[in-house]
Design an enzyme around this catalytic site. Structure first.
Site, PDB file in Angstrom:
ATOM      1  CB  ILE A  36       4.299   1.470   7.317  1.00  0.00           C
ATOM      2  CG1 ILE A  36       4.158   2.131   8.695  1.00  0.00           C
ATOM      3  CG2 ILE A  36       4.639  -0.010   7.472  1.00  0.00           C
ATOM      4  CD1 ILE A  36       3.004   1.610   9.526  1.00  0.00           C
ATOM      5  N   GLY A  63       0.805  -1.207   0.000  1.00  0.00           N
ATOM      6  CA  GLY A  63       0.000   0.000   0.000  1.00  0.00           C
ATOM      7  C   GLY A  63       0.840   1.260   0.000  1.00  0.00           C
ATOM      8  CB  ILE A  64      -0.079   4.678  -0.492  1.00  0.00           C
ATOM      9  CG1 ILE A  64       0.653   5.989  -0.754  1.00  0.00           C
ATOM     10  CG2 ILE A  64      -1.370   4.912   0.282  1.00  0.00           C
ATOM     11  CD1 ILE A  64      -0.130   6.926  -1.640  1.00  0.00           C
ATOM     12  N   GLY A  65       2.141   5.024   1.811  1.00  0.00           N
ATOM     13  CA  GLY A  65       2.405   5.662   3.093  1.00  0.00           C
ATOM     14  C   GLY A  65       3.803   5.403   3.602  1.00  0.00           C
ATOM     15  N   GLY A 125      -8.904  -1.907  -1.640  1.00  0.00           N
ATOM     16  CA  GLY A 125      -8.623  -3.309  -1.915  1.00  0.00           C
ATOM     17  C   GLY A 125      -8.014  -4.044  -0.753  1.00  0.00           C
ATOM     18  CD  GLU A 140      -5.562  -1.687  -3.642  1.00  0.00           C
ATOM     19  OE1 GLU A 140      -6.205  -0.647  -3.506  1.00  0.00           O
ATOM     20  OE2 GLU A 140      -5.723  -2.695  -2.936  1.00  0.00           O
TER      21      GLU A 140
END
Length: 438
Positions: A226, A222-224, A343, A245
């Site tokens: 971490i 995912g984004i960010g 997602g 995704e």
């Protein structure tokens, strides 16, 4: 031939908007692909529309039609994923325009089509396209195909907003001019998002996660802060692959360093498989006409039964809070919507069904400058559960990582308390005893 047909269907944005039905639902492309020409001008046609519902996902812009009270009567915005602008309208300005659509990403588009058709609404898909291919007659859906191809196939009216700055993306991204009703042109800059530099706690979390990822894994990240920190710690891995995704900047870094080869994947060897891209201009340049990046519709990319066909699949997502039995909240604070399911559940479920797969949820152990614990005895009333406890696999904080699949409620509580911030562990133990968990 195709060039002439293009000219015949070409209108100004104003002409195209004014020709839409007075009552309709208009779905626009997602995030950085959102049709800015339409969204920036639709408020000017207040007197034309009796009721218009506009459907978006992860809005990157601030548009008059959902930010001013004068549009409350005949404009609605339904969104699959809240952003800063939609949160402002809903919670800061308290306007009655924005509403949230609960969803799983791989079903979002088809579910919405079904809902609108059941209501008898005329559905318009206002798409964004890369420059028209005059030799073949095809448009290209650019940097998002989460629900866009499904919308094009099922909408009553299709409008193509052509942007010469939109990257050309390979995959299931083509749409022919014969199936387009109107064409407009609007050459806006593709929105960029800054790279989130990880904080110290996030770097510590990332180290625990990196240790869980073996060579040859296929990743969804995912984004960010971490995920970016994890990316930096994977540089000594080998033969990683991507089935995700969202394409992220850290994936490009790892590809350029030879860490990501996509050659150990069970599906689509040698290819990045994505549903959309959101990042910097560097990312958009990287994917433009890149035959190693395939953008397939989200209904396929995020289908858990597709995701799980990749052996050694690892899904990494972040959360806001987790209760002591393992219920994960990633999209809201209480009843206030912050983002969306997206997602997360799709890829998490796909990963845990994968051979040797892992579903990882990461979060910092505290919030609000350390004043509250993110591992909580019970969730606030009304908080939406993003990942149910029966699906939860790994949880990581800066204090460690625990594996919860197959554990009892009491075992889960003890393990989660062990990775909570030390300042809150005693209080959590006491609450767990009060609840009969331990």
């Amino acid at each position: 031939m195709w060039k002439e047909k293009y000219k015949q269907k070409l209108l100004s944005i104003e002409e195209a908007i004014s020709s839409l039905p007075k009552r309709c639902t208009v779905v626009v492309s997602m995030a950085a692909a959102e049709a800015q020409g339409f969204l920036s001008n639709v408020h000017k046609f207040k007197d034309h529309f009796e009721k218009i519902k506009i459907v978006t996902c992860l809005d990157t812009g601030y548009y008059d039609f959902f930010l001013k009270k004068e549009y409350e009567d005949n404009y609605q915005l339904h969104t699959w994923f809240f952003s800063g602008s939609t949160r402002k309208s809903k919670y800061k300005d308290n306007l009655k325009i924005v509403d949230f659509i609960p969803n799983n990403l791989h079903m979002a588009g088809m579910d919405k089509i079904m809902a609108e058709k059941e209501e008898g609404n005329t559905v318009v898909f206002w798409a964004t396209s890369a420059p028209f291919q005059e030799n073949t007659g095809y448009f290209n859906l650019g940097i998002s195909n989460v629900y866009e191809k499904d919308m094009a196939e099922n909408a009553d009216i299709v409008v193509m907003e052509v942007n010469e700055k939109m990257p050309f993306i390979h995959g299931d991204t083509e749409w022919h001019i014969n199936n387009v009703n109107m064409i407009v042109e609007s050459n806006w800059e593709i929105p960029e998002i800054p790279i989130a530099e990880p904080k110290e706690e996030e770097k510590r979390i990332a180290q625990y996660i990196a240790d869980l990822i073996p060579d040859g894994s296929t990743l969804q990240i995912g984004i960010g802060g971490i995920p970016n920190a994890v990316g930096k710690l994977l540089e000594d891995k080998k033969d990683l692959g991507i089935h995700t995704e969202m394409l992220t900047e850290s994936m490009i870094d790892l590809f350029e360093k030879g860490v990501i080869t996509n050659m150990k994947k069970s599906l689509w060897k040698g290819k990045f498989i994505i549903a959309f891209a959101l990042g910097t201009q560097r990312m958009y340049d990287f994917i433009n006409n890149n035959q190693g990046v395939f953008e397939l519709r989200g209904r396929y990319v995020n289908d858990p039964y597709v995701v799980c066909q990749n052996d050694n699949m690892v899904s990494l997502n972040t959360a806001i809070s987790v209760d002591l039995t393992g219920q994960v909240v990633s999209e809201a604070i209480g009843t206030q919507q912050i983002s969306g399911t997206g997602g997360q559940l799709d890829t998490h479920r796909g990963a845990i069904k994968s051979k040797n797969g892992k579903g990882i949820i990461a979060l910092r152990s505290t919030a609000k400058n350390g004043t509250i614990s993110t591992i909580v005895p019970m969730l606030p009333q009304g908080a939406p559960v993003t990942v149910p406890r029966q699906d939860l696999d790994y949880v990581a904080t800066e204090w460690g990582v625990v594996h919860l699949r197959g554990r009892s409620a009491g075992e889960r509580a003890k393990k989660l308390i062990s990775i909570a911030h030390p300042d809150y562990r005693k209080e959590l133990e006491n609450k767990a005893m009060d609840l009969g968990l331990i």
